[in-house]
Write an enzyme that holds these catalytic residues in place. Structure first.
Site, short mmCIF file in Angstrom:
data_model
loop_
_atom_site.label_atom_id
_atom_site.label_comp_id
_atom_site.label_asym_id
_atom_site.label_seq_id
_atom_site.Cartn_x
_atom_site.Cartn_y
_atom_site.Cartn_z
N CYS B 87 -35.66 -3.67 -5.61
CA CYS B 87 -35.31 -4.24 -6.92
C CYS B 87 -34.74 -3.15 -7.84
O CYS B 87 -33.63 -2.69 -7.62
CB CYS B 87 -36.54 -4.92 -7.51
N HIS B 204 -38.84 -8.39 -2.95
CA HIS B 204 -40.03 -7.53 -3.00
C HIS B 204 -40.91 -7.73 -1.77
O HIS B 204 -41.83 -8.56 -1.80
CB HIS B 204 -40.85 -7.87 -4.25
N GLU B 206 -43.23 -5.88 -0.78
CA GLU B 206 -44.61 -5.43 -1.05
C GLU B 206 -45.45 -6.54 -1.68
O GLU B 206 -46.66 -6.40 -1.81
CB GLU B 206 -44.58 -4.20 -1.96
#
Lengths: 208, 234
Positions: B87, B204, B206
């Site tokens: 990002c 994302h 994660e």
């Protein structure tokens, strides 16, 4: 890639357990070093080397309008759409020519010859389509040449089953990579190295 | 042990998410490296996390790209250390010139936060090697500037060289305008450099690495890094 993955996975368990400490920085060595690069980079750096009989300094390619240049290439390709394990490799010869009088780097390319066994090569896959020449574009700075088949088009504009091949040839090293899309899906991937052929050959014949 | 480093900028807000994900997946906590430091410790890979570095002042990622720590990140990346930008980290990678192109304002001019489907087209990178080419995954996005843009020649180059890592797609893998949340050229959600060791992506991973978070589709980004490290060790 699969062998690299297997090798990586084999070492993975001990790595995660912390029993296989990395003694030195895992940073891959600079180009030219003998140490192997990381597995993930292997496919991108596993191109076959240029032919050993290529003359020194023959790797810098500069196209001149109206003058055809033949390059002999060794490449590996994988037709992802059918069977990733079904890779082919071999030699092919491509003819590149900037259009006479064109100032925008536009020209044509076409396959001249290809090993019969190298079915996944761009020369074999585009042999019919580009028999009379497909478009190429030489970047303004001359760093790379883009070969298209059948013609430049956005990936997102491809219709179902419509094929588009785009290869990028580095003029400094004559390394190339090519991607073929079918209906916006990746159909085939190819990479290789080329060398310029000394003498021009007549611009006739079709890929064999 | 795994030596990962997460760079923390003022305004980073996904650095701890990345830290926890790396720790849970690899079993080793990454080092958190402050933006004012001069050097990144020797690392197996470096992550530039998401957030709003420097408050997105000037342009997203523009200030961070010129921060003190980025000089060393750039040097290490050019020397071969794998770098993942997520990002805002992707924006920093383009602003610093490690990846081509730019991330513009979403075409809707709105911040978008939702799960999207991605088709993995670049499976030969350090961070995506455990995905299959053409595999469709679902990963969250959360950004206002994720509209990937590059000039025509650059787009052709990264397409031809297979540097497009992921594209926004429909659940069945079709690349359509409706599936494109931000107007990115060619539905590009992530790209890599020529070596496959520097990867930037707007989604994302994660945030989706274990079932408690709603899925595990992002997990293999970090598992791919593990495989790459292990392979480099021989």
């Amino acid at each position: 890639m699969r062998s690299a993955l297997r090798a990586g996975l084999a070492a993975l368990l001990s790595l995660m357990a912390g029993s296989a400490g990395i003694a030195a920085d895992a940073t891959p060595p600079p180009p030219g070093s003998a140490a192997p690069p990381p597995a993930a980079a292997a496919p991108r750096s596993s191109q076959p080397p240029a032919s050993p009989d290529a003359p020194a300094g023959a790797s810098a390619l500069k196209l001149e309008p109206g003058k055809a240049v033949d390059i002999a290439c060794e490449s590996k390709s994988v037709v992802v759409a059918t069977n990733a394990a079904n890779a082919t490799s071999g030699a092919m010869t491509l003819r590149l020519e900037l259009t006479a009088g064109a100032s925008d780097g536009a020209g044509t390319w076409r396959p001249v010859a290809v090993d019969q066994s190298h079915a996944g090569s761009l020369a074999a896959m585009q042999g019919k389509v580009c028999e009379q020449g497909c478009p190429l574009v030489q970047q303004a700075g001359g760093a790379d040449i883009q070969l298209w088949a059948p013609a430049p088009k956005a990936i997102t504009a491809l219709q179902a089953d419509e094929l588009l091949m785009l290869a990028v040839l580095k003029t400094a090293t004559l390394d190339f990579k090519a991607s073929t899309f079918r209906g916006q899906q990746v159909e085939a991937l190819e990479s290789g190295s080329c060398r310029m052929l000394e003498a021009e050959t007549p611009a006739t014949g079709s890929p064999k | 042990m795994i030596r990962a480093s997460v760079i923390v900028f003022p305004g980073s807000n996904c650095d701890r998410d990345v830290k926890v994900a790396i720790e849970r997946i690899t079993g080793h906590a990454p080092r958190m490296v402050w933006h004012g430091d001069a050097e990144v410790p020797a690392s197996d890979f470096i992550v530039l996390p998401g957030g709003f570095s420097y408050g997105d002042y000037l342009r997203c990622g523009a200030m961070a790209a010129h921060s003190r720590i980025m000089k060393d990140v750039i040097a290490k990346a050019k020397a071969g250390t794998p770098v993942l930008g997520i990002c805002n980290g992707f924006q920093i990678l383009t602003e610093s010139g490690l990846l081509p192109g730019a991330l513009m304002r979403n075409r809707s001019l709105k911040f978008i936060c939702r799960d999207v489907h991605l088709r993995i087209d670049g499976h030969e990178t350090f961070f995506t090697s455990t995905y299959r080419c053409g595999e469709v995954v679902k990963v969250p996005i959360a950004h206002a500037e994720g509209n990937y843009f590059a000039d025509e020649h650059t787009i052709a180059r990264i397409e031809g060289e297979g540097q497009v890592v992921a594209r926004y797609c429909t659940p069945d893998g079709r690349i359509t305008d409706d599936a494109n949340p931000n107007g990115a050229m060619n539905n590009i959600a992530g790209i890599s450099d020529e070596s496959g060791r520097i990867v930037g992506m707007m989604p994302h991973p994660e945030r989706l690495y274990e079932n408690a978070l709603g899925g595990t589709d992002g997990r293999r980004v970090f598992e791919s890094a593990l495989v790459g490290i292990a392979a480099a060790m021989g």
